[in-house]
Design a protein around this motif. Sequence first.
Motif, PDB file in Angstrom:
ATOM      1  N   TRP A 259       9.900 -10.961 -14.561  1.00 30.88           N
ATOM      2  CA  TRP A 259       8.650 -11.139 -13.831  1.00 30.88           C
ATOM      3  C   TRP A 259       7.933  -9.809 -13.605  1.00 30.88           C
ATOM      4  CZ3 TRP A 259       6.315 -15.664 -12.896  1.00 30.88           C
ATOM      5  CH2 TRP A 259       7.081 -16.832 -12.979  1.00 30.88           C
ATOM      6  N   GLY A 260       8.633  -8.721 -13.883  1.00 30.02           N
ATOM      7  CA  GLY A 260       8.057  -7.406 -13.657  1.00 30.02           C
ATOM      8  C   GLY A 260       6.766  -7.179 -14.413  1.00 30.02           C
TER       9      GLY A 260
ATOM     10  N   ILE B 111       0.838  -1.210   0.000  1.00 28.57           N
ATOM     11  CA  ILE B 111       0.000   0.000   0.000  1.00 28.57           C
ATOM     12  C   ILE B 111       0.862   1.245   0.000  1.00 28.57           C
ATOM     13  CG2 ILE B 111      -1.696   1.332   1.306  1.00 28.57           C
ATOM     14  CD1 ILE B 111      -2.930  -1.262   2.216  1.00 28.57           C
ATOM     15  N   ASN B 112       1.892   1.253   0.837  1.00 28.22           N
ATOM     16  CA  ASN B 112       2.806   2.403   0.857  1.00 28.22           C
ATOM     17  C   ASN B 112       3.590   2.513  -0.444  1.00 28.22           C
ATOM     18  OD1 ASN B 112       2.135   3.255   3.470  1.00 28.22           O
ATOM     19  ND2 ASN B 112       3.581   1.820   4.403  1.00 28.22           N
ATOM     20  N   THR B 113       3.907   1.368  -1.024  1.00 27.97           N
ATOM     21  CA  THR B 113       4.630   1.357  -2.293  1.00 27.97           C
ATOM     22  C   THR B 113       3.808   2.002  -3.395  1.00 27.97           C
ATOM     23  OG1 THR B 113       5.820  -0.666  -1.701  1.00 27.97           O
ATOM     24  CG2 THR B 113       5.708  -0.126  -4.043  1.00 27.97           C
ATOM     25  N   LEU B 114       2.486   1.776  -3.365  1.00 27.64           N
ATOM     26  CA  LEU B 114       1.600   2.331  -4.390  1.00 27.64           C
ATOM     27  C   LEU B 114       1.431   3.836  -4.260  1.00 27.64           C
ATOM     28  CD1 LEU B 114      -1.211  -0.383  -4.497  1.00 27.64           C
ATOM     29  CD2 LEU B 114       0.691  -0.051  -6.078  1.00 27.64           C
ATOM     30  N   LYS B 115       1.920   4.392  -3.167  1.00 30.36           N
ATOM     31  CA  LYS B 115       1.848   5.840  -2.965  1.00 30.36           C
ATOM     32  C   LYS B 115       3.170   6.527  -3.317  1.00 30.36           C
ATOM     33  CE  LYS B 115      -1.455   5.374   0.857  1.00 30.36           C
ATOM     34  NZ  LYS B 115      -1.691   5.624   2.305  1.00 30.36           N
ATOM     35  N   ASP B 116       4.177   5.716  -3.588  1.00 27.78           N
ATOM     36  CA  ASP B 116       5.513   6.246  -3.858  1.00 27.78           C
ATOM     37  C   ASP B 116       6.002   5.699  -5.209  1.00 27.78           C
ATOM     38  OD1 ASP B 116       8.367   6.611  -3.952  1.00 27.78           O
ATOM     39  OD2 ASP B 116       8.360   6.884  -1.786  1.00 27.78           O
ATOM     40  N   LEU B 117       6.123   6.580  -6.195  1.00 25.57           N
ATOM     41  CA  LEU B 117       6.512   6.155  -7.542  1.00 25.57           C
ATOM     42  C   LEU B 117       7.878   5.498  -7.569  1.00 25.57           C
ATOM     43  CD1 LEU B 117       5.904   6.034 -10.528  1.00 25.57           C
ATOM     44  CD2 LEU B 117       6.763   8.374 -10.758  1.00 25.57           C
ATOM     45  N   ASN B 118       8.833   6.032  -6.816  1.00 28.09           N
ATOM     46  CA  ASN B 118      10.188   5.471  -6.810  1.00 28.09           C
ATOM     47  C   ASN B 118      10.204   4.056  -6.234  1.00 28.09           C
ATOM     48  OD1 ASN B 118      11.491   7.708  -7.963  1.00 28.09           O
ATOM     49  ND2 ASN B 118      11.609   8.745  -5.979  1.00 28.09           N
ATOM     50  N   LYS B 119       9.444   3.857  -5.156  1.00 23.50           N
ATOM     51  CA  LYS B 119       9.374   2.521  -4.546  1.00 23.50           C
ATOM     52  C   LYS B 119       8.710   1.531  -5.501  1.00 23.50           C
ATOM     53  CE  LYS B 119       9.250   3.851   0.344  1.00 23.50           C
ATOM     54  NZ  LYS B 119       8.450   3.821   1.591  1.00 23.50           N
TER      55      LYS B 119
ATOM     56  N   GLY C 191       3.418   4.848 -13.480  1.00 27.47           N
ATOM     57  CA  GLY C 191       4.636   4.054 -13.379  1.00 27.47           C
ATOM     58  C   GLY C 191       4.848   3.156 -14.580  1.00 27.47           C
ATOM     59  N   GLY C 192       3.758   2.678 -15.177  1.00 24.80           N
ATOM     60  CA  GLY C 192       3.888   1.825 -16.351  1.00 24.80           C
ATOM     61  C   GLY C 192       4.613   2.520 -17.479  1.00 24.80           C
ATOM     62  N   GLY C 193       4.268   3.778 -17.724  1.00 22.22           N
ATOM     63  CA  GLY C 193       4.922   4.535 -18.790  1.00 22.22           C
ATOM     64  C   GLY C 193       6.380   4.799 -18.505  1.00 22.22           C
ATOM     65  N   ILE C 194       6.689   5.058 -17.229  1.00 21.45           N
ATOM     66  CA  ILE C 194       8.075   5.361 -16.845  1.00 21.45           C
ATOM     67  C   ILE C 194       8.941   4.101 -16.862  1.00 21.45           C
ATOM     68  CG2 ILE C 194       9.525   6.133 -14.924  1.00 21.45           C
ATOM     69  CD1 ILE C 194       7.267   8.035 -14.149  1.00 21.45           C
ATOM     70  N   ILE C 195       8.395   3.002 -16.382  1.00 15.52           N
ATOM     71  CA  ILE C 195       9.176   1.771 -16.253  1.00 15.52           C
ATOM     72  C   ILE C 195       9.349   1.048 -17.584  1.00 15.52           C
ATOM     73  CG2 ILE C 195       9.256  -0.518 -15.181  1.00 15.52           C
ATOM     74  CD1 ILE C 195       7.546   0.755 -12.877  1.00 15.52           C
ATOM     75  N   PHE C 196       8.266   0.922 -18.336  1.00 18.01           N
ATOM     76  CA  PHE C 196       8.289   0.121 -19.562  1.00 18.01           C
ATOM     77  C   PHE C 196       8.389   0.943 -20.844  1.00 18.01           C
ATOM     78  CE2 PHE C 196       5.700  -2.318 -16.451  1.00 18.01           C
ATOM     79  CZ  PHE C 196       6.546  -3.402 -16.293  1.00 18.01           C
ATOM     80  N   GLY C 197       8.325   2.257 -20.724  1.00 21.92           N
ATOM     81  CA  GLY C 197       8.356   3.100 -21.913  1.00 21.92           C
ATOM     82  C   GLY C 197       6.960   3.535 -22.306  1.00 21.92           C
ATOM     83  N   PRO C 198       6.835   4.592 -23.120  1.00 16.56           N
ATOM     84  CA  PRO C 198       5.541   5.173 -23.464  1.00 16.56           C
ATOM     85  C   PRO C 198       4.536   4.189 -24.077  1.00 16.56           C
ATOM     86  CG  PRO C 198       7.323   6.605 -24.179  1.00 16.56           C
ATOM     87  CD  PRO C 198       7.949   5.312 -23.756  1.00 16.56           C
ATOM     88  N   ILE C 199       4.953   3.439 -25.089  1.00 19.35           N
ATOM     89  CA  ILE C 199       4.019   2.567 -25.802  1.00 19.35           C
ATOM     90  C   ILE C 199       3.701   1.302 -25.011  1.00 19.35           C
ATOM     91  CG2 ILE C 199       3.564   1.261 -27.896  1.00 19.35           C
ATOM     92  CD1 ILE C 199       3.616   4.254 -28.310  1.00 19.35           C
ATOM     93  N   LEU C 200       4.730   0.547 -24.652  1.00 16.71           N
ATOM     94  CA  LEU C 200       4.523  -0.698 -23.917  1.00 16.71           C
ATOM     95  C   LEU C 200       3.864  -0.422 -22.570  1.00 16.71           C
ATOM     96  CD1 LEU C 200       4.830  -3.722 -23.668  1.00 16.71           C
ATOM     97  CD2 LEU C 200       7.168  -3.378 -22.817  1.00 16.71           C
ATOM     98  N   GLY C 201       4.285   0.661 -21.920  1.00 19.02           N
ATOM     99  CA  GLY C 201       3.699   1.016 -20.625  1.00 19.02           C
ATOM    100  C   GLY C 201       2.213   1.301 -20.741  1.00 19.02           C
ATOM    101  N   ALA C 202       1.825   2.010 -21.799  1.00 21.06           N
ATOM    102  CA  ALA C 202       0.409   2.318 -22.015  1.00 21.06           C
ATOM    103  C   ALA C 202      -0.393   1.052 -22.276  1.00 21.06           C
ATOM    104  CB  ALA C 202       0.261   3.292 -23.182  1.00 21.06           C
ATOM    105  N   ILE C 203       0.176   0.150 -23.079  1.00 22.30           N
ATOM    106  CA  ILE C 203      -0.512  -1.111 -23.393  1.00 22.30           C
ATOM    107  C   ILE C 203      -0.693  -1.955 -22.130  1.00 22.30           C
ATOM    108  CG2 ILE C 203      -0.311  -3.310 -24.621  1.00 22.30           C
ATOM    109  CD1 ILE C 203       1.116  -1.776 -26.862  1.00 22.30           C
TER     110      ILE C 203
ATOM    111  N   GLN D  67      11.144   0.580  -8.224  1.00 22.27           N
ATOM    112  CA  GLN D  67      12.144  -0.363  -7.734  1.00 22.27           C
ATOM    113  C   GLN D  67      11.568  -1.780  -7.619  1.00 22.27           C
ATOM    114  OE1 GLN D  67      13.572   1.254  -4.023  1.00 22.27           O
ATOM    115  NE2 GLN D  67      14.500   3.045  -4.985  1.00 22.27           N
ATOM    116  N   LEU D  68      10.314  -1.862  -7.164  1.00 24.57           N
ATOM    117  CA  LEU D  68       9.665  -3.162  -7.033  1.00 24.57           C
ATOM    118  C   LEU D  68       9.582  -3.873  -8.375  1.00 24.57           C
ATOM    119  CD1 LEU D  68       7.878  -5.274  -5.525  1.00 24.57           C
ATOM    120  CD2 LEU D  68       5.905  -3.844  -6.136  1.00 24.57           C
TER     121      LEU D  68
END
Length: 226
Positions: free
Chosen positions: A46-47, A27-35, A71-83, A38-39
């Motif tokens: 497996w991410g 729950i705390n992780t979902l409130k913190d983009l950096n955490k 976080g999806g856009g930041i972690i996986f990139g604009p296109i893949l993150g959006a999908i 990292q997860l």
Amino acid sequence: MNKKLKTFILVFVLAVTFYVIYSTGLINTLKDLNKFRQLIESAGAWGYIIYILVFIITAVFSLPASVVTIGGGIIFGPILGAILALIGSTIGAVAAFLVARYLARDFIVEKFGDNPIFKKIEAGVEKNGRDFLILTRLVPIFPYNIQNYAYGITNINLITYTVISFITMAPGAFVYAYMAGEIAKNGVTTSLFIKLLVAGIILFGVSQIPKIFAKKKGIDLESLKD
């Protein structure tokens, strides 16, 4: 199985699951983009699966999902993150819907059947069918996560619910995840401002569709907000 026993088991399982989620710090992780980043990144391949599982958890337990989408856009990139954001949010919505329909229907009806939102959604579906679902998905009249459960106890078809949810969630999922990914990848640029302008126009256009749609179908949006 006895109705009360079934309800007790369901509540117990959900309570234990929520405790595990809380104790692991998710729950705390979902409130913190950096955490959250990292997860997902520490999980390697497996991410992708963990990312979608987190979306399911946020939908079933009505947890904040904005960090997950961005976080999806930041972690996986604009296109893949959006999908991935769109896939995850759709599966999550369907999971909550199925819980309400097949696992916790009696419990939800007993505890929330008199809730004004549930009553309005039930009446809306009975009168307008899938048109009402389209409208409430496009216009944030009711809290999104509550809708998942409310629609689960209506007579709306699962396939209809899934397809409409997927289509109506697409604009928001793509705009937020894509923009976040662009900023993370290229920073604040002139190109970004142009894309933000285009995104704003798209979202504005999408926001007008429900108003036209509601007027055509004779649905009073203002009465739903009361």
